[in-house]
Design a protein around this motif. Structure first.
Motif, PDB file in Angstrom:
ATOM      1  N   ALA A  15      50.603  44.835  31.228  1.00 27.28           N
ATOM      2  CA  ALA A  15      50.422  43.405  31.486  1.00 27.28           C
ATOM      3  C   ALA A  15      50.072  42.673  30.191  1.00 27.28           C
ATOM      4  O   ALA A  15      50.566  41.566  29.940  1.00 27.28           O
ATOM      5  CB  ALA A  15      49.326  43.200  32.530  1.00 27.28           C
TER       6      ALA A  15
ATOM      7  N   LYS B 290      42.970  40.809  38.514  1.00 28.66           N
ATOM      8  CA  LYS B 290      43.028  40.781  39.975  1.00 28.66           C
ATOM      9  C   LYS B 290      44.038  41.786  40.511  1.00 28.66           C
ATOM     10  O   LYS B 290      43.808  42.431  41.540  1.00 28.66           O
ATOM     11  CB  LYS B 290      43.384  39.367  40.443  1.00 28.66           C
ATOM     12  N   HIS B 291      45.172  41.941  39.812  1.00 32.29           N
ATOM     13  CA  HIS B 291      46.285  42.730  40.346  1.00 32.29           C
ATOM     14  C   HIS B 291      46.500  44.076  39.650  1.00 32.29           C
ATOM     15  O   HIS B 291      47.224  44.920  40.186  1.00 32.29           O
ATOM     16  CB  HIS B 291      47.576  41.917  40.271  1.00 32.29           C
ATOM     17  N   PHE B 292      45.899  44.287  38.482  1.00 30.85           N
ATOM     18  CA  PHE B 292      46.096  45.539  37.745  1.00 30.85           C
ATOM     19  C   PHE B 292      44.738  46.187  37.491  1.00 30.85           C
ATOM     20  O   PHE B 292      43.914  45.644  36.745  1.00 30.85           O
ATOM     21  CB  PHE B 292      46.821  45.282  36.421  1.00 30.85           C
ATOM     22  N   LYS B 293      44.514  47.336  38.098  1.00 32.41           N
ATOM     23  CA  LYS B 293      43.218  48.005  38.000  1.00 32.41           C
ATOM     24  C   LYS B 293      43.236  49.196  37.044  1.00 32.41           C
ATOM     25  O   LYS B 293      42.186  49.630  36.579  1.00 32.41           O
ATOM     26  CB  LYS B 293      42.769  48.470  39.383  1.00 32.41           C
TER      27      LYS B 293
ATOM     28  N   GLN C 167      47.062  47.500  32.892  1.00 32.55           N
ATOM     29  CA  GLN C 167      46.523  46.438  32.055  1.00 32.55           C
ATOM     30  C   GLN C 167      47.191  46.412  30.682  1.00 32.55           C
ATOM     31  O   GLN C 167      47.426  45.340  30.116  1.00 32.55           O
ATOM     32  CB  GLN C 167      45.009  46.607  31.919  1.00 32.55           C
TER      33      GLN C 167
ATOM     34  N   ARG D 295      42.867  36.374  34.348  1.00 35.27           N
ATOM     35  CA  ARG D 295      42.359  36.470  35.719  1.00 35.27           C
ATOM     36  C   ARG D 295      43.375  37.135  36.636  1.00 35.27           C
ATOM     37  O   ARG D 295      43.013  37.968  37.485  1.00 35.27           O
ATOM     38  CB  ARG D 295      41.994  35.078  36.250  1.00 35.27           C
ATOM     39  N   LEU D 296      44.636  36.778  36.479  1.00 32.90           N
ATOM     40  CA  LEU D 296      45.690  37.368  37.309  1.00 32.90           C
ATOM     41  C   LEU D 296      45.843  38.873  37.047  1.00 32.90           C
ATOM     42  O   LEU D 296      46.024  39.663  37.983  1.00 32.90           O
ATOM     43  CB  LEU D 296      47.026  36.661  37.040  1.00 32.90           C
ATOM     44  N   VAL D 297      45.754  39.244  35.773  1.00 35.62           N
ATOM     45  CA  VAL D 297      45.885  40.662  35.421  1.00 35.62           C
ATOM     46  C   VAL D 297      44.753  41.471  36.033  1.00 35.62           C
ATOM     47  O   VAL D 297      44.987  42.513  36.675  1.00 35.62           O
ATOM     48  CB  VAL D 297      45.925  40.855  33.894  1.00 35.62           C
TER      49      VAL D 297
ATOM     50  N   GLU E  90      46.150  33.925  32.808  1.00 33.34           N
ATOM     51  CA  GLU E  90      46.834  35.230  32.792  1.00 33.34           C
ATOM     52  C   GLU E  90      45.832  36.366  32.909  1.00 33.34           C
ATOM     53  O   GLU E  90      46.066  37.350  33.628  1.00 33.34           O
ATOM     54  CB  GLU E  90      47.627  35.366  31.489  1.00 33.34           C
TER      55      GLU E  90
END
Length: 313
Positions: A53, A42-45, A50, A38-40, A36
């Motif tokens: 998420a 990757k997709h939430f900057k 964040q 890593r996915l966060v 989770e």
């Protein structure tokens, strides 16, 4: 039957601990949280993204922690139910593993400071490469003290309240906090909700742990000093809860704990806990372990008495 399962699970923990080759739910929880994370990233900057998420991570993982073992217990019958019931309690507590890891740090440090630092890095979040011998021992004592609450009393507290599902729920939150609940630039927003929920769930267990350790201090002739240490230093920690067991151990051992350290390359300033100038020694680790077991036994004894009384009523 419930009481028998509890006692048997605790004996299993004392005898077996958590063998590295044996599958452990916390390892699965950690793998899910890592995925989770890593996915966060990757997709939430943004910080807001964040934070949201991280909030959903807490909700999703709590639902999994309750629903999966809940469904298993729902469908199991007879001896299979009680085996899984006992296994769930056994996997939620970690007294033997705490004991083992603390002793391994002590033995490794006796061989060389570098070995001690490396072994310590397995059980703490702080950077260990620059710690001196006394700081290695201090960090080990702090870990055992804090995890007497987080790894023993708190999961037992929620098991007593909610059954095995309570243990899984607590371990999920606590694992999230230990992985992403840091006040660092990287995790400040992702782990904020996990850290807050962990603080709430540990509020009562930490205070119970401090009180039980205060009672244990009677056997060391340091009851008054320990209670005074708890009163003075219970909030001398960045965590609203960790100060209780650490202040209690500082009082029992007559040492000073705490102080700032580096986490993920960032220096985090932390207050000192205790007034003593005494040098921390390996024997202080042994005494902390004895206090840990004594605190667990005292908590279990109180629960057993209350459980038996409730049946008679």
């Amino acid at each position: 039957m419930v009481l028998s399962c509890l006692i048997f699970a605790i004996l299993l923990d004392w005898i077996l601990g958590d063998p590295y080759f044996f599958p452990h739910p916390v390892v699965l929880m950690g793998n899910i949280i890592s995925l989770e994370e890593r996915l966060v990233f990757k997709h939430f900057k943004t910080s807001q993204g964040q934070y949201l998420a991280g909030t959903f991570m807490v909700l999703i993982n709590c639902i999994l922690a309750v629903s999966v073992p809940g469904l298993i217990l729902y469908f199991l019958r007879g001896w299979a139910y009680w085996v899984f019931f006992t296994y769930s309690i056994y996997q939620a507590i970690s007294a033997r593993m705490l004991h083992y890891e603390a002793i391994q740090v002590k033995k490794a440090t006796a061989r060389s400071l570098e070995e001690g630092r490396k072994r310590l890095s397995y059980i703490v979040g702080r950077e260990t490469s620059q710690l001196d011998e006394s700081e290695v021992y201090k960090a080990t004592i702090e870990t055992v003290a804090e995890n007497t609450s987080d790894g023993i009393i708190a999961p037992l507290f929620y098991i007593f309240l909610l059954g095995p599902i309570g243990g899984y729920l607590y371990k999920t939150i606590n694992t999230m906090d230990s992985m992403i609940g840091y006040h660092t630039e990287k995790y400040e927003y992702l782990g904020k909700v996990a850290a807050q929920v962990d603080d709430v769930m540990n509020y009562l267990p930490a205070r119970i742990t401090g009180l039980l350790m205060g009672i244990m201090a009677i056997f060391y002739g340091r009851y008054q000093e320990t209670m005074a240490s708890i009163k003075k230093y219970k909030y001398a920690h960045l965590s609203p809860n960790a100060g209780y067991p650490e202040a209690a151990i500082a009082g029992i051992l007559d040492v000073s704990l705490g102080g700032g350290h580096y986490y993920f390359g960032q220096y985090i300033d932390k207050p000192m806990i205790g007034d003593s100038k005494k040098e921390i020694s390996p024997s202080d680790i042994d005494q902390t372990i004895r206090v840990m077991y004594g605190t667990e036994v005292l908590f279990i004894a109180i629960y057993c008495i209350l459980f038996i009384l409730s049946i008679k009523m």
